[in-house]
Design an enzyme around this catalytic site. Sequence first.
Site, PDB file in Angstrom:
ATOM      1  N   SER A  65     -10.692-103.090  15.655  1.00 60.21           N
ATOM      2  CA  SER A  65      -9.246-103.197  15.821  1.00 60.21           C
ATOM      3  C   SER A  65      -8.708-104.505  15.261  1.00 60.21           C
ATOM      4  O   SER A  65      -7.591-104.556  14.767  1.00 60.21           O
ATOM      5  CB  SER A  65      -8.866-103.147  17.298  1.00 60.21           C
ATOM      6  N   HIS A 119      -9.857 -97.167  10.842  1.00 57.32           N
ATOM      7  CA  HIS A 119      -9.338 -97.484  12.164  1.00 57.32           C
ATOM      8  C   HIS A 119      -8.680 -96.258  12.774  1.00 57.32           C
ATOM      9  O   HIS A 119      -7.572 -95.883  12.400  1.00 57.32           O
ATOM     10  CB  HIS A 119      -8.348 -98.655  12.071  1.00 57.32           C
ATOM     11  N   GLU A 166      -5.923 -95.565   9.886  1.00 53.59           N
ATOM     12  CA  GLU A 166      -5.675 -96.722   9.018  1.00 53.59           C
ATOM     13  C   GLU A 166      -6.954 -96.963   8.206  1.00 53.59           C
ATOM     14  O   GLU A 166      -8.030 -97.127   8.781  1.00 53.59           O
ATOM     15  CB  GLU A 166      -5.354 -97.970   9.845  1.00 53.59           C
ATOM     16  N   ASN A 208      -1.455-102.380  15.173  1.00 53.82           N
ATOM     17  CA  ASN A 208      -1.602-103.261  16.331  1.00 53.82           C
ATOM     18  C   ASN A 208      -0.850-104.568  16.143  1.00 53.82           C
ATOM     19  O   ASN A 208      -0.479-105.222  17.112  1.00 53.82           O
ATOM     20  CB  ASN A 208      -3.083-103.526  16.611  1.00 53.82           C
TER      21      ASN A 208
HETATM   22  P1  NAI Z   1     -16.575 -99.042  24.345  1.00 58.41           P
HETATM   23  O1  NAI Z   1     -16.977-100.252  25.069  1.00 58.41           O
HETATM   24  O2  NAI Z   1     -16.011 -97.890  25.114  1.00 58.41           O
HETATM   25  O3  NAI Z   1     -17.821 -98.475  23.537  1.00 58.41           O
HETATM   26  C1  NAI Z   1     -18.673 -99.262  22.771  1.00 58.41           C
HETATM   27  C2  NAI Z   1     -20.017 -98.568  22.734  1.00 58.41           C
HETATM   28  O4  NAI Z   1     -20.827 -99.181  21.764  1.00 58.41           O
HETATM   29  C3  NAI Z   1     -20.777 -98.617  24.059  1.00 58.41           C
HETATM   30  O5  NAI Z   1     -21.116 -97.308  24.451  1.00 58.41           O
HETATM   31  C4  NAI Z   1     -22.018 -99.436  23.740  1.00 58.41           C
HETATM   32  O6  NAI Z   1     -23.160 -99.002  24.445  1.00 58.41           O
HETATM   33  C5  NAI Z   1     -22.161 -99.187  22.255  1.00 58.41           C
HETATM   34  N1  NAI Z   1     -22.907-100.246  21.567  1.00 58.41           N
HETATM   35  C6  NAI Z   1     -22.777-101.567  21.711  1.00 58.41           C
HETATM   36  N2  NAI Z   1     -23.630-102.204  20.892  1.00 58.41           N
HETATM   37  C7  NAI Z   1     -24.295-101.261  20.207  1.00 58.41           C
HETATM   38  C8  NAI Z   1     -25.300-101.292  19.218  1.00 58.41           C
HETATM   39  N3  NAI Z   1     -25.771-102.432  18.753  1.00 58.41           N
HETATM   40  N4  NAI Z   1     -25.752-100.124  18.726  1.00 58.41           N
HETATM   41  C9  NAI Z   1     -25.263 -98.964  19.178  1.00 58.41           C
HETATM   42  N5  NAI Z   1     -24.317 -98.879  20.123  1.00 58.41           N
HETATM   43  C10 NAI Z   1     -23.837-100.005  20.627  1.00 58.41           C
HETATM   44  O7  NAI Z   1     -15.559 -99.512  23.205  1.00 58.41           O
HETATM   45  P2  NAI Z   1     -14.433 -98.678  22.457  1.00 58.41           P
HETATM   46  O8  NAI Z   1     -13.171 -98.784  23.205  1.00 58.41           O
HETATM   47  O9  NAI Z   1     -14.963 -97.340  22.136  1.00 58.41           O
HETATM   48  O10 NAI Z   1     -14.256 -99.520  21.122  1.00 58.41           O
HETATM   49  C11 NAI Z   1     -15.202 -99.491  20.093  1.00 58.41           C
HETATM   50  C12 NAI Z   1     -14.600-100.110  18.863  1.00 58.41           C
HETATM   51  O11 NAI Z   1     -13.443 -99.405  18.500  1.00 58.41           O
HETATM   52  C13 NAI Z   1     -14.167-101.557  19.032  1.00 58.41           C
HETATM   53  O12 NAI Z   1     -14.375-102.227  17.829  1.00 58.41           O
HETATM   54  C14 NAI Z   1     -12.677-101.428  19.319  1.00 58.41           C
HETATM   55  O13 NAI Z   1     -11.958-102.575  18.949  1.00 58.41           O
HETATM   56  C15 NAI Z   1     -12.327-100.269  18.419  1.00 58.41           C
HETATM   57  N6  NAI Z   1     -11.138 -99.532  18.786  1.00 58.41           N
HETATM   58  C16 NAI Z   1     -10.859 -99.243  20.090  1.00 58.41           C
HETATM   59  C17 NAI Z   1      -9.731 -98.503  20.428  1.00 58.41           C
HETATM   60  C18 NAI Z   1      -9.457 -98.142  21.839  1.00 58.41           C
HETATM   61  O14 NAI Z   1      -8.349 -97.648  22.119  1.00 58.41           O
HETATM   62  N7  NAI Z   1     -10.370 -98.314  22.767  1.00 58.41           N
HETATM   63  C19 NAI Z   1      -8.795 -98.027  19.385  1.00 58.41           C
HETATM   64  C20 NAI Z   1      -9.239 -98.311  18.043  1.00 58.41           C
HETATM   65  C21 NAI Z   1     -10.340 -99.063  17.778  1.00 58.41           C
END
Ligand code: NAI
Length: 660
Positions: free
Chosen positions: A402, A423, A435, A473
Site C-alpha cells: 500500500s 495494488h 492500481e 490512498n
Molecule cells: P495480513 O496481515 O492480513 O496478511 C499478511 C499475511 O502474510 C499473513 O497471513 C502472514 O502470515 C503472511 N506472511 C508474512 N510473512 C510472510 C512470508 N515471508 N511468506 C509468506 N507469507 C507471509 O495483511 P493484509 O491486510 O492482507 O495486507 C497484505 C499486504 O497488502 C500489505 O502489504 C498491505 O499493505 C497490502 N494491502 C492491504 C490492504 C487492506 O485493506 N488490508 C489493501 C491493499 C493492500
Amino acid sequence: MPVTVQPRGDFALVVVDNPPVNATSREIRAGLIDAVAGIDADPGIRAAVLICRGRTFIAGGDVREFDAEPVEPHLPDVVARIEAAETPWLAAIHGSALGGGLELALGCRWRVASADARFGLPEVTLGLIPGAGGTVRLPRLVPLDLAARMVSLGEPISAQTAYESGLVDALIDGDLEAGALRFLQNAADTPPRRRIDRPTTDTGANDFWQAQHATAAKRHRGQAAPGLALDALRAAVEGPADDALAREREVHLQLRKSQESQALRHVFFAERAAMKPPVAAAPGDLASAGVVGGGTMGAGIAAAFLDAEIPVTLLERDQAPLDRGLAAVARIYAGAVKRGRMSEADRDARLARLTGVLDAGALAGADVVVEAVFEDLGVKREVFRRLDAVCKPGALLATNTSYIDPNAIAAATSRPDAVVGLHFFSPANVMKLLEVVKTDAVSPWALATAWAVARRLGKTPVLSGVCDGFIGNRILKVFRREAERLLLSGAHPGDVDHAMRAFGMPMGSFEMQDLAGLDIAAAMRAAARARGEAVFAPISDRLVALGRLGQKAGGGWYDYDEGDRTPRPSDTVAEIIAEEAAKANMPREDLNAGDIQHRILKPMVEEGERILAEGIAQSPSAIDLVEILGFGFPRWRGGLMYWAAANGGQSPKFNLMGRR
Ligand code: NAI
C-alpha cells in the site's frame, strides 16, 4: 455494408455487421429502414429475420452519438417502421440485446434467442431512460414487475428468464439462423399482433410504484434517471401508447444533456480507455498464479484468480497461517453459495484449483506471482529475493504493497524489469480497481502483462507512479485529515458522515472506519510515523488508545448497542473532541452540509492536481476511476476531477449539495 438483405428461400435475412457490438449507428438505422422497404416490396418474402454477425446482437446505441444532436433516421422511427411492416420480422438474438438493440427486437413480431443471450435496458447506467419505445413495448410483453426492474435498475436478464417471461418466443439450440428459419416455417403465416396495439392489463397499484421507486432510489442513490424511467413506464401502462412514446423520447433527449448523463458517459469512456495497455508489447502467459501471504488481501487476491479460472498456489510462512488463508478462501465461496450466487459445483471447481504450500519452490512454474505479506520492507525484500531465486524467467513479480516504494522491493531481485505494483483494494475479489504501480526499471512486457492480469480478473487497471499511497490512498489520507479537522472546528462525526452521504458517498468516513476497525488506519499511521512522517489524527489516536476500535469493540467514532449496527452519537467521543479542539485552539464554526463537503473535497481535488502535476496519474480520468472504483465516489458525478471541472473547478461557489 453494415446492413445486407440475403434471401433464404421464401424468407429474407437482414444481417447487421457493425463490429465490435453492432451499435445502432446512423448507418445501421438507415440500412434497416431500406431493408423494411425492400422486403415489403417483394411479395415473395413471407417473413424477415433480423440477425447479427460477430459476437453479439445489437448491444446498444452508439454512445458517442449522444453528445451531438440526434440525426435521422431516429431509432424510434426505425422500430416503428419494422413494427408496422407488411412482412413480419423476427429478431434472432445471440450475445446481448441491450438498450436500442432490445428496443429494435421489441419492434419485431417474434424474438428467438440462443441460450446464452442476455436482454436489458441499461440506459439508467448512462443517466438516461430508453428512447425508442423500450418503456412502452416491454410491459406489453412481460410482467410489469419485471419490466419495472429492467428499466429502473438497468440490469440484464438471462435468456431463460426472457423465455419464461414471454420476452422471447423460443430458445434455439445449435445454429441460430437455422433455428430461426425453422421457427418461421410454422409461425410466419400467423404473426402475433403488433405489441404497441396490445392493451396492457396490469397497471400496478400505488404501493407497487412506490416500492419500485424506493428500490431504484436505493440502488442508484442520488440519480434522477431511474425514477424518470419508472415514471415513463407508468405512463406507458396507464395511458395511450402514442402519448407514452412521445413523452419517453422527449425525456430521453432531455436527459442526454443532463449533468448526470454526461458524467456517467465520461466514466463509461474512461473505463473503456483504461482497458487499453499503456504500452505496445505482447503480454506473458497467464496459465497459473502464485500468491504469497494468505491474510486479508492474499485470500481475496487468490479468489480473484480462481474466479478467472487461473489455478493458484498460495504460499505462507507457516502451517497455521496457511490453514487460515485456505480457510479464508473457502469462506469467500461458502458465502457465495449461501447467498445463492454460486453453485456448489462451481465452488468445488474453484477450490480444486487452489494449492497451499510452505515452500517457495512450488512457485517455480507460476506465470504471475502477487506478494501480499506484512507491510514491512525487510519482509517483502526477503520474499522477493526468494522469488527471484525460484521463479521461472518471464514470470511477472508483483507486490500488493500500500505504501512501500516498489522500487526498493524490485531492487532485491536480479530482474527489477519484471517487478510491478499490483495494488488491489479490499475485498480483492470484489473491488474493480487495480492500481498498477510503475517501477523505474519495469519493462513494457511486464506492464502489458499487468494489463492482461487486470483484464482476465475483470478489474479496471489504472497506472500510478510511485509516491506515498499511490493515487488512491494518497487522496484518502487528505479525506481523513480534513474530516478530523472538521471535528476540531465544531462538526460532529454524524454531521460529517451525513454530508458525505448527501454528496453521494455510500458511507461517511467515520461510519466506514467503525465498520472496518480503527486499528487498520492506526497501524498505517504508526508505520508512517516510523518512516518519520507527521500524521495528524489527534482524535483517532485517543480513540484507539481507549480501545474504541469500532463496531467490533462496541464503539468507535459512535456507540453501538449490543447486536445493533446503528451508529449512535457518543458522549465519550464528544468529550474527547471538545478537549482536543480546546488544545488545537481552532475557531469553532457553524458548518452546514455544503460547508463540510466543500472543506473535505476541495483539498482532495487539490491533491489530485498535485498528483497530476507530478505525473503520478496520467490523466484526470485516471483519478476519477480510482475514486469511483476504489473509494465509492459517486459515479454519477463523474469522479473527483471531472466533478470539480464540471462545477467550476475550485470556485467555492460550486454546488456541492446532494441533489435529493
Ligand atoms: P495480513 O496481515 O492480513 O496478511 C499478511 C499475511 O502474510 C499473513 O497471513 C502472514 O502470515 C503472511 N506472511 C508474512 N510473512 C510472510 C512470508 N515471508 N511468506 C509468506 N507469507 C507471509 O495483511 P493484509 O491486510 O492482507 O495486507 C497484505 C499486504 O497488502 C500489505 O502489504 C498491505 O499493505 C497490502 N494491502 C492491504 C490492504 C487492506 O485493506 N488490508 C489493501 C491493499 C493492500
